[in-house]
Design a protein around this motif. Structure first.
Motif, PDB file in Angstrom:
ATOM      1  N   LEU A 205     200.849  92.972  51.667  1.00 24.52           N
ATOM      2  CA  LEU A 205     201.087  93.966  50.884  1.00 24.52           C
ATOM      3  C   LEU A 205     202.069  94.974  51.631  1.00 24.52           C
ATOM      4  O   LEU A 205     201.519  95.350  52.856  1.00 24.52           O
ATOM      5  N   GLU A 206     203.022  95.377  51.126  1.00 19.05           N
ATOM      6  CA  GLU A 206     203.931  96.534  51.826  1.00 19.05           C
ATOM      7  C   GLU A 206     204.124  97.752  50.827  1.00 19.05           C
ATOM      8  O   GLU A 206     204.005  97.559  49.425  1.00 19.05           O
ATOM      9  N   GLN A 207     204.405  98.671  51.520  1.00 19.15           N
ATOM     10  CA  GLN A 207     204.632  99.882  50.955  1.00 19.15           C
ATOM     11  C   GLN A 207     206.005  99.615  50.185  1.00 19.15           C
ATOM     12  O   GLN A 207     206.891  98.896  50.747  1.00 19.15           O
ATOM     13  N   LEU A 208     205.787 100.222  48.817  1.00 18.34           N
ATOM     14  CA  LEU A 208     207.044  99.878  47.890  1.00 18.34           C
ATOM     15  C   LEU A 208     208.286 100.945  48.541  1.00 18.34           C
ATOM     16  O   LEU A 208     208.148 102.257  48.928  1.00 18.34           O
ATOM     17  N   LEU A 209     209.293 100.448  48.957  1.00 19.05           N
ATOM     18  CA  LEU A 209     210.479 101.263  49.679  1.00 19.05           C
ATOM     19  C   LEU A 209     211.362 101.722  48.195  1.00 19.05           C
ATOM     20  O   LEU A 209     211.476 100.959  47.055  1.00 19.05           O
ATOM     21  N   VAL A 210     211.551 102.894  48.162  1.00 15.65           N
ATOM     22  CA  VAL A 210     212.221 103.566  47.006  1.00 15.65           C
ATOM     23  C   VAL A 210     213.894 103.959  47.519  1.00 15.65           C
ATOM     24  O   VAL A 210     214.018 104.551  48.523  1.00 15.65           O
ATOM     25  N   GLY A 211     214.673 103.445  46.740  1.00 20.45           N
ATOM     26  CA  GLY A 211     215.988 103.660  47.002  1.00 20.45           C
ATOM     27  C   GLY A 211     216.580 104.931  46.504  1.00 20.45           C
ATOM     28  O   GLY A 211     215.861 105.581  45.596  1.00 20.45           O
ATOM     29  N   SER A 212     217.741 105.201  46.934  1.00 23.68           N
ATOM     30  CA  SER A 212     218.367 106.564  46.565  1.00 23.68           C
ATOM     31  C   SER A 212     219.899 106.068  46.438  1.00 23.68           C
ATOM     32  O   SER A 212     220.422 105.120  46.767  1.00 23.68           O
ATOM     33  N   PRO A 213     220.554 107.156  45.772  1.00 28.91           N
ATOM     34  CA  PRO A 213     221.963 106.958  45.489  1.00 28.91           C
ATOM     35  C   PRO A 213     223.011 107.177  46.500  1.00 28.91           C
ATOM     36  O   PRO A 213     222.908 108.250  47.282  1.00 28.91           O
ATOM     37  N   TRP A 214     223.359 106.037  47.414  1.00 30.94           N
ATOM     38  CA  TRP A 214     224.200 106.079  48.355  1.00 30.94           C
ATOM     39  C   TRP A 214     225.676 106.009  48.022  1.00 30.94           C
ATOM     40  O   TRP A 214     226.633 106.246  48.727  1.00 30.94           O
ATOM     41  N   TYR A 215     226.031 105.603  46.810  1.00 33.63           N
ATOM     42  CA  TYR A 215     227.496 105.189  46.497  1.00 33.63           C
ATOM     43  C   TYR A 215     228.234 106.277  45.588  1.00 33.63           C
ATOM     44  O   TYR A 215     227.261 107.221  45.030  1.00 33.63           O
ATOM     45  N   GLU A 216     229.277 106.589  45.745  1.00 34.46           N
ATOM     46  CA  GLU A 216     230.068 107.681  45.008  1.00 34.46           C
ATOM     47  C   GLU A 216     230.349 106.877  43.423  1.00 34.46           C
ATOM     48  O   GLU A 216     230.634 107.736  42.514  1.00 34.46           O
ATOM     49  N   GLU A 217     230.374 105.675  43.609  1.00 30.12           N
ATOM     50  CA  GLU A 217     230.487 105.039  42.214  1.00 30.12           C
ATOM     51  C   GLU A 217     229.266 104.247  41.652  1.00 30.12           C
ATOM     52  O   GLU A 217     228.335 104.465  42.255  1.00 30.12           O
ATOM     53  N   THR A 218     229.225 104.078  40.207  1.00 33.27           N
ATOM     54  CA  THR A 218     228.302 103.675  39.665  1.00 33.27           C
ATOM     55  C   THR A 218     228.196 102.178  39.554  1.00 33.27           C
ATOM     56  O   THR A 218     229.221 101.525  39.835  1.00 33.27           O
ATOM     57  N   GLY A 219     227.209 101.479  39.020  1.00 26.68           N
ATOM     58  CA  GLY A 219     227.009 100.117  39.042  1.00 26.68           C
ATOM     59  C   GLY A 219     226.614  99.071  40.072  1.00 26.68           C
ATOM     60  O   GLY A 219     226.586  97.918  40.237  1.00 26.68           O
ATOM     61  N   PHE A 220     226.131  99.891  41.313  1.00 31.27           N
ATOM     62  CA  PHE A 220     225.529  99.189  42.547  1.00 31.27           C
ATOM     63  C   PHE A 220     224.043  99.317  42.309  1.00 31.27           C
ATOM     64  O   PHE A 220     223.342 100.312  42.072  1.00 31.27           O
ATOM     65  N   GLY A 221     223.420  98.368  43.125  1.00 32.19           N
ATOM     66  CA  GLY A 221     221.985  98.702  43.612  1.00 32.19           C
ATOM     67  C   GLY A 221     221.646  99.556  44.570  1.00 32.19           C
ATOM     68  O   GLY A 221     222.589  99.923  45.301  1.00 32.19           O
ATOM     69  N   LEU A 260     230.301 101.475  50.233  1.00 29.10           N
ATOM     70  CA  LEU A 260     229.749 102.542  50.842  1.00 29.10           C
ATOM     71  C   LEU A 260     230.805 103.522  51.644  1.00 29.10           C
ATOM     72  O   LEU A 260     231.680 103.176  52.015  1.00 29.10           O
ATOM     73  N   PRO A 261     230.549 104.941  51.266  1.00 28.94           N
ATOM     74  CA  PRO A 261     231.334 105.793  52.235  1.00 28.94           C
ATOM     75  C   PRO A 261     231.139 105.413  53.646  1.00 28.94           C
ATOM     76  O   PRO A 261     230.207 104.607  53.968  1.00 28.94           O
ATOM     77  N   ALA A 262     232.192 105.717  54.439  1.00 25.89           N
ATOM     78  CA  ALA A 262     232.397 105.205  55.890  1.00 25.89           C
ATOM     79  C   ALA A 262     231.123 105.560  56.482  1.00 25.89           C
ATOM     80  O   ALA A 262     230.514 105.007  57.627  1.00 25.89           O
ATOM     81  N   ASP A 263     230.476 106.847  56.555  1.00 24.81           N
ATOM     82  CA  ASP A 263     229.570 107.386  57.361  1.00 24.81           C
ATOM     83  C   ASP A 263     228.113 106.464  57.084  1.00 24.81           C
ATOM     84  O   ASP A 263     227.378 106.374  57.793  1.00 24.81           O
ATOM     85  N   ARG A 264     228.190 106.364  55.706  1.00 23.87           N
ATOM     86  CA  ARG A 264     227.037 105.539  55.244  1.00 23.87           C
ATOM     87  C   ARG A 264     227.023 104.132  55.772  1.00 23.87           C
ATOM     88  O   ARG A 264     225.870 103.380  56.215  1.00 23.87           O
ATOM     89  N   ARG A 265     228.043 103.461  55.824  1.00 21.52           N
ATOM     90  CA  ARG A 265     228.221 102.183  56.286  1.00 21.52           C
ATOM     91  C   ARG A 265     227.949 101.985  57.716  1.00 21.52           C
ATOM     92  O   ARG A 265     227.216 101.114  57.917  1.00 21.52           O
ATOM     93  N   GLN A 266     228.406 103.107  58.475  1.00 21.15           N
ATOM     94  CA  GLN A 266     228.027 103.219  59.911  1.00 21.15           C
ATOM     95  C   GLN A 266     226.425 103.240  60.035  1.00 21.15           C
ATOM     96  O   GLN A 266     226.090 102.538  61.229  1.00 21.15           O
ATOM     97  N   GLU A 267     225.760 103.828  59.411  1.00 18.69           N
ATOM     98  CA  GLU A 267     224.477 104.205  59.308  1.00 18.69           C
ATOM     99  C   GLU A 267     223.726 102.731  59.145  1.00 18.69           C
ATOM    100  O   GLU A 267     222.907 102.482  59.947  1.00 18.69           O
ATOM    101  N   VAL A 268     224.138 102.142  58.110  1.00 19.68           N
ATOM    102  CA  VAL A 268     223.658 100.769  57.600  1.00 19.68           C
ATOM    103  C   VAL A 268     223.772  99.838  59.298  1.00 19.68           C
ATOM    104  O   VAL A 268     222.905  98.945  59.456  1.00 19.68           O
TER     105      VAL A 268
END
Length: 440
Positions: A205-221, A260-268
């Motif tokens: 049983l795991e904590q449900l991870l809740v996502g947030s918008p990281w993209y500048e475009e729509t259509g992605f998970g 992903l924006p460059a800064d977000r990509r590096q974070e990943v």
């Protein structure tokens, strides 16, 4: 060692990329390839055709085993006759015996215990927590008696999943204890009748991870995967794969290169490096899924192997062959691929209805290939008459398209799914079962 003096052993017959694709990748690296074939569900004619393909391209031996646990012993015997320089496989069921054989022969590879940890969603969570890399709440559940302690440790909403599983099947979101008990009873029953899982019915049983918008475009998970190659502990990230929105917990598509924006990509990428190091991966490929949360990327799971359609995507986008690079790593060599994308590639998968059904008709793949020149490949897995069950993690349609930008790829994928028709009926009474590829 010279290019043609490296004796590679391929472990085939248990999932991963197709066996003929594995042979094509090996041919780019060495001419001496032995095959250990795990005897499973492949027809005799198909295996014999594959063996002829192998015999026409390589020197080596073809060996068949009925019990995959005997593979390390088989390779020790082979090594005594014909020294082995590397062992490679692409199927999840064989990566532990691969590691055991590599260890016994003193070859490049991961410690078997590291691979076992990577295969267990529970052991992964423990390793990453103990290393201080992840803070996701979780607790083991073996039966209903474990539920009160698990609920106190994790809280709601939460996710129930098998410790050993495949393709998100038996993964459920739960909102309260009553729902958790019901989902656990259903999962235990399905687990007993499914050939896909470890014989031990164990859940987390795991904590449900809740996502947030990281993209500048729509259509992605709200999650991504990171594809990496590891050479003696040195990690090279070959790319970030964007995901289309999930259908429940079932994946529907992948896109490279990332938007992903460059800064977000590096974070990943930074977090991916920390996870791979904490898991102790030393050689080969990793496929790491990360949720994009408001607090940063969080690990969903790591696989110590190549992920699903990643090889197809990277070849279509960059021309690089990651499967050949995995074989080079198995032989102790450095990867050679240039994974800088020249165009966009999108892989789309369409699952059947989430109930037991019989397929009675569908749009032929040849019709789709003729209608859409952007298709790199298109596969319909089942023929009319096939009976499908929800515990079988198979898609009825998969395809890959390319384009100059992600918008064109997404638009083409929508047109292809809209053009695909499949008719299903209930095996119980023959009544029609609603289905639309575009709704997934």
């Amino acid at each position: 060692m010279s290019e043609h003096s490296s004796h590679l052993v391929l472990l085939l017959g248990a999932g991963g990329i197709s066996p003929d694709a594995a042979l094509r990748a090996a041919a780019k690296v060495t001419s001496e390839v032995s095959v250990v074939w795990y005897e499973g569900n492949a027809s005799g004619a198909a295996v014999e055709g594959l063996r002829r393909q192998w015999a026409g391209s390589f020197t080596g031996e073809w060996l068949a085993v009925a019990d995959h646990l005997t593979i390390p012993d088989v390779l020790v015997d082979l090594h005594g006759r014909r020294p082995v320089q590397g062992v490679a496989t692409f199927g999840e069921p064989l990566i532990v015996v691969q590691a055991e054989a590599q260890q016994r022969l003193g070859l490049p590879g991961n410690p078997p215990e590291t691979v076992r940890t990577a295969q267990s969603k529970l052991a992964q969570r423990r390793r990453l927590r103990d290393a201080g890399v992840e803070k996701v709440r979780f607790h083991e559940i073996a039966d209903e008696a474990d539920i009160p302690v698990a609920v106190a440790a994790v809280g709601f909403p939460a996710v129930l999943k098998p410790v050993h599983g495949a393709a998100s099947f038996l993964v459920s979101k739960v909102h309260d204890e009553a729902e958790l008990r019901e989902r656990l009873r259903e999962a235990l029953e399905a687990y007993r009748s499914s050939p896909l899982f470890d014989p031990e019915a164990l859940f987390v049983l795991e904590q449900l991870l809740v996502g947030s918008p990281w993209y500048e475009e729509t259509g992605f998970g709200d999650y991504v995967s990171v594809e990496s190659l590891v050479e003696d502990g040195r990690v090279v990230h070959v790319g970030v794969t964007d995901k289309l929105p999930l259908h429940g917990f079932v994946e529907t598509g992948d896109v490279v290169p990332t938007s992903l924006p460059a800064d977000r990509r590096q974070e990943v990428l930074d977090h991916a490096g920390r996870i791979i190091e904490a898991m102790g991966i030393r050689w080969g490929a990793t496929h790491l899924e990360l949720k994009l949360t408001p607090d940063g990327p969080a690990c969903i799971e790591l696989n110590a192997r190549l992920g699903g359609p990643v090889g197809h995507l990277l070849r279509a986008a960059s021309g690089a062959d990651i499967e050949a690079d995995i074989i080079r790593l198995a032989l102790g060599r450095s990867p050679e691929g240039n994974y800088q994308g020249r165009r966009y590639a999108l892989y789309r998968s369409v699952p059947p209805p989430p109930v037991a059904v019989t397929l009675v008709g569908q749009t032929p793949r040849e019709e789709l290939l003729e209608r859409f020149p952007e298709l790199v490949f298109c596969k319909t897995r089942f023929a009319p008459g096939a009976e499908l069950r929800p515990e079988q993690p198979y898609n009825v349609l998969t395809f890959l398209v390319t384009g100059e930008d992600v918008t064109s790829c997404l638009a083409t994928a929508e047109r292809v799914t809209a053009a695909y028709r499949a008719d299903f009926v209930s095996p119980a009474d023959g009544s029609p079962v609603p289905f639309s590829a575009s709704s997934h």
